[in-house]
Scaffold this motif. Structure first.
Motif, PDB file in Angstrom:
ATOM      1  N   LEU A 101       7.493  41.525  93.929  1.00  0.00           N
ATOM      2  CA  LEU A 101       7.075  41.337  95.311  1.00  0.00           C
ATOM      3  C   LEU A 101       7.639  40.011  95.809  1.00  0.00           C
ATOM      4  N   MET A 102       8.237  40.018  96.994  1.00  0.00           N
ATOM      5  CA  MET A 102       8.770  38.786  97.584  1.00  0.00           C
ATOM      6  C   MET A 102       8.146  38.606  98.968  1.00  0.00           C
ATOM      7  N   VAL A 103       7.727  37.370  99.263  1.00  0.00           N
ATOM      8  CA  VAL A 103       6.984  37.105 100.498  1.00  0.00           C
ATOM      9  C   VAL A 103       7.632  35.952 101.254  1.00  0.00           C
ATOM     10  N   ALA A 104       7.990  36.199 102.516  1.00  0.00           N
ATOM     11  CA  ALA A 104       8.545  35.159 103.395  1.00  0.00           C
ATOM     12  C   ALA A 104       7.471  34.738 104.407  1.00  0.00           C
ATOM     13  N   LEU A 111       8.170  33.668  95.980  1.00  0.00           N
ATOM     14  CA  LEU A 111       7.664  33.136  97.239  1.00  0.00           C
ATOM     15  C   LEU A 111       8.815  32.519  98.043  1.00  0.00           C
ATOM     16  N   TRP A 112       9.070  33.098  99.220  1.00  0.00           N
ATOM     17  CA  TRP A 112      10.158  32.640 100.091  1.00  0.00           C
ATOM     18  C   TRP A 112       9.614  31.946 101.335  1.00  0.00           C
ATOM     19  N   LEU A 113       8.494  31.259 101.187  1.00  0.00           N
ATOM     20  CA  LEU A 113       7.926  30.530 102.317  1.00  0.00           C
ATOM     21  C   LEU A 113       8.822  29.349 102.665  1.00  0.00           C
ATOM     22  N   ASP A 114       8.709  28.875 103.914  1.00  0.00           N
ATOM     23  CA  ASP A 114       9.524  27.736 104.348  1.00  0.00           C
ATOM     24  C   ASP A 114       9.347  26.566 103.393  1.00  0.00           C
ATOM     25  N   CYS A 115      10.424  25.838 103.174  1.00  0.00           N
ATOM     26  CA  CYS A 115      10.427  24.787 102.150  1.00  0.00           C
ATOM     27  C   CYS A 115       9.948  23.451 102.706  1.00  0.00           C
ATOM     28  N   ASP A 116       8.698  23.420 103.110  1.00  0.00           N
ATOM     29  CA  ASP A 116       8.048  22.181 103.511  1.00  0.00           C
ATOM     30  C   ASP A 116       6.612  22.233 103.002  1.00  0.00           C
ATOM     31  N   CYS A 131       2.097  29.270 100.195  1.00  0.00           N
ATOM     32  CA  CYS A 131       2.370  29.880  98.883  1.00  0.00           C
ATOM     33  C   CYS A 131       1.065  30.149  98.130  1.00  0.00           C
ATOM     34  N   PHE A 132       0.203  29.136  98.101  1.00  0.00           N
ATOM     35  CA  PHE A 132      -1.037  29.282  97.330  1.00  0.00           C
ATOM     36  C   PHE A 132      -2.063  30.145  98.067  1.00  0.00           C
ATOM     37  N   GLU A 133      -1.989  30.205  99.387  1.00  0.00           N
ATOM     38  CA  GLU A 133      -2.831  31.153 100.116  1.00  0.00           C
ATOM     39  C   GLU A 133      -2.440  32.579  99.747  1.00  0.00           C
ATOM     40  N   VAL A 134      -1.128  32.837  99.658  1.00  0.00           N
ATOM     41  CA  VAL A 134      -0.643  34.158  99.258  1.00  0.00           C
ATOM     42  C   VAL A 134      -1.075  34.466  97.827  1.00  0.00           C
ATOM     43  N   LEU A 135      -0.899  33.494  96.921  1.00  0.00           N
ATOM     44  CA  LEU A 135      -1.258  33.719  95.511  1.00  0.00           C
ATOM     45  C   LEU A 135      -2.745  33.994  95.359  1.00  0.00           C
ATOM     46  N   ASP A 136      -3.591  33.277  96.092  1.00  0.00           N
ATOM     47  CA  ASP A 136      -5.037  33.515  96.002  1.00  0.00           C
ATOM     48  C   ASP A 136      -5.377  34.954  96.395  1.00  0.00           C
ATOM     49  N   ALA A 137      -4.597  35.503  97.322  1.00  0.00           N
ATOM     50  CA  ALA A 137      -4.863  36.866  97.785  1.00  0.00           C
ATOM     51  C   ALA A 137      -4.360  37.918  96.804  1.00  0.00           C
ATOM     52  N   PRO A 177       5.966  26.894  92.789  1.00  0.00           N
ATOM     53  CA  PRO A 177       5.367  26.245  93.969  1.00  0.00           C
ATOM     54  C   PRO A 177       4.717  24.926  93.582  1.00  0.00           C
ATOM     55  N   ASN A 178       4.696  23.992  94.521  1.00  0.00           N
ATOM     56  CA  ASN A 178       4.202  22.644  94.264  1.00  0.00           C
ATOM     57  C   ASN A 178       2.739  22.538  94.715  1.00  0.00           C
TER      58      ASN A 178
END
Length: 463
Positions: free
Chosen positions: A5-8, A114-119, A126-132, A170-171
């Motif tokens: 699964l990949m998420v932007a 995780l392809w979320l914006d890099c900021d 990223c962690f909101e997605v992972l928690d879900a 993810p950081n």
């Protein structure tokens, strides 16, 4: 077969990234929330053939708020919001059913990229997605790594494939820093909003039914604007007089001379000096000085400078500019447009970036000359550690982008060309004159080497 699964962060980004990684062969369908699509294709991951599902969120999945009883203005002292009031995470937009959508798509998946914006905001999402999704994903065997983070700064084939080949993690610390900022914004904003709204009620009739909002960033900024407005309103203009003289030499255009005294605030005194200068029919040259000067090429482009120039030179407001810049980024024309960095790393491919612009008729001549004669190393700026400077990533035409999209893209390209060009060099000539007992002067600039500047040099030709 295992599934990745990949998420932007946005639906448009998910579509662009999926198109690149699938080489245009992905199939697409709408997700259950109607806002996010899912793009599916077959590929390889960790040396194995796998099924890929690329989708997105719509910004933050969760938002922070106080628990119910602390939302009652009449029963809660605003001071309690600073420390006593507990907070909770809620879905940022309940109508999107984002958590349920993510869980449906993640169920049975083996890996997530995780392809979320890099900021920092992207790390937090990223962690909101992972928690879900982690509770519904296939459990890993023997501590196998299943969570990956892609780092990228532009939506180009090269950058996306490079990010896919160098996946990291993810950081969490950056994500926690956003949690801290969100809590500070909530506590300070709500406490002061309630306090000042209640304080002003009954004191100004037109404010009684209004919410007087406070924002930790916006309110001080509003203060600066009000302070400047007050200075403008309280400014009292004062009439002054200047003397300008024109000198003629043959058929050449006249030169307008500036008065050494600049201005006087007494009209009779000004008239006295006019009468003095009128006693002479000639202007005597007292001195001529010539000095070679340079206008430095610009630093690499960051967000603040882009917004400043868009406002002052292109007539485009900040919000409109960022909307266009985000679109150009999503379509792969420029790099990520939110950056504080104005310095290129030593390994940045300046030449390759410039080559992409070699066939555009608007600047092909300058680009080919630079490629032939050699690029100048850009000036050393500041590296904020976020994203590279805003840079054109592929060639475009006016017909492709049109309107303000082309105007902003053209500025970004010309700014980049200027960063690797020679400094603009010119000769400044200053002539001092005397007319009767009064001193005058004029200055002019003669171009020696234009470089490639984003703002033209104003020339005054001195015969």
């Amino acid at each position: 077969m295992k599934t990745v699964l990949m998420v932007a962060e946005k639906p448009s980004l998910a579509q662009s990234i999926a198109k690149i990684l699938s080489k245009g062969s992905c199939s697409s369908r709408k997700g259950l929330n109607g806002a996010c699509s899912v793009h599916e294709y077959m590929g390889t991951f960790s040396g194995q053939s796998m099924r890929f599902k690329m989708t997105s969120v719509c910004g933050h999945v969760m938002s922070l708020d106080f628990i119910g009883k602390y939302n009652n203005w009449d029963k809660v002292d605003p001071a309690e919001l600073f420390s006593k009031a507990p907070t909770e995470k809620k879905e940022a937009n309940p109508k999107l059913n984002m958590v349920k959508f993510l869980q449906v798509e993640a169920k049975g998946c083996d890996y997530v990229v995780l392809w979320l914006d890099c900021d920092k905001e992207g790390e937090n999402i990223c962690f909101e997605v992972l928690d879900a999704i982690e509770p519904v994903m296939t459990r890993p065997y023997g501590g196998e790594k299943t969570v990956y983070r892609a780092k990228f700064s532009s939506i180009t084939d090269t950058d996306i494939w490079a990010a896919m080949s160098k996946l990291g993690e993810p950081n969490r610390n950056e994500a926690l820093s956003v949690d801290a900022r969100q809590e500070l914004d909530l506590r300070i904003g709500c406490a002061f909003t309630r306090f000042q709204t209640k304080y002003f009620q009954g004191k100004y009739g037109n404010l009684d039914s209004s919410l007087i909002s406070f924002g930790p960033c916006q309110t001080p900024t509003l203060g600066f604007c009000v302070e400047r407005h007050d200075k403008i309103q309280s400014f009292k203009p004062e009439t002054y007089w200047v003397i300008q003289a024109k000198v003629f030499k043959g058929k050449d255009s006249p030169l307008t001379l500036d008065w050494d005294r600049v201005r006087v605030f007494d009209r009779e005194v000004g008239q006295m000096f006019v009468n003095i200068t009128k006693t002479s029919k000639e202007a005597k040259v007292e001195s001529v000085s010539k000095k070679e000067k340079a206008k430095q090429r610009p630093l690499a482009l960051n967000t603040v400078e882009m917004l400043r120039v868009a406002s002052s030179s292109l007539g485009m407001g900040p919000q409109h500019t960022m909307q266009i810049a985000e679109r150009l980024y999503t379509q792969g024309y420029i790099s990520y447009p939110r950056t504080e960095t104005n310095h290129y790393h030593d390994n940045f491919d300046l030449k390759g970036t410039l080559k992409q612009q070699a066939n555009n008729p608007f600047w092909a001549q300058e680009v080919k000359a630079l490629l032939s004669e050699g690029l100048n190393r850009p000036r050393k700026g500041a590296d904020a550690g976020d994203h590279p400077p805003i840079t054109p990533m592929r060639a475009a035409s006016e017909g492709e982008l049109g309107g303000d999209g082309w105007r902003l893209y053209e500025y970004i390209v010309r700014h980049f060309i200027a960063t690797v060009s020679q400094d603009c060099k010119y000769l400044q000539t200053t002539i001092s004159f005397s007319i009767a007992s009064e001193g005058f002067s004029c200055s002019g600039k003669t171009l020696i080497s234009p470089g490639e500047d984003t703002t033209p040099l104003s020339d005054v030709v001195i015969p």
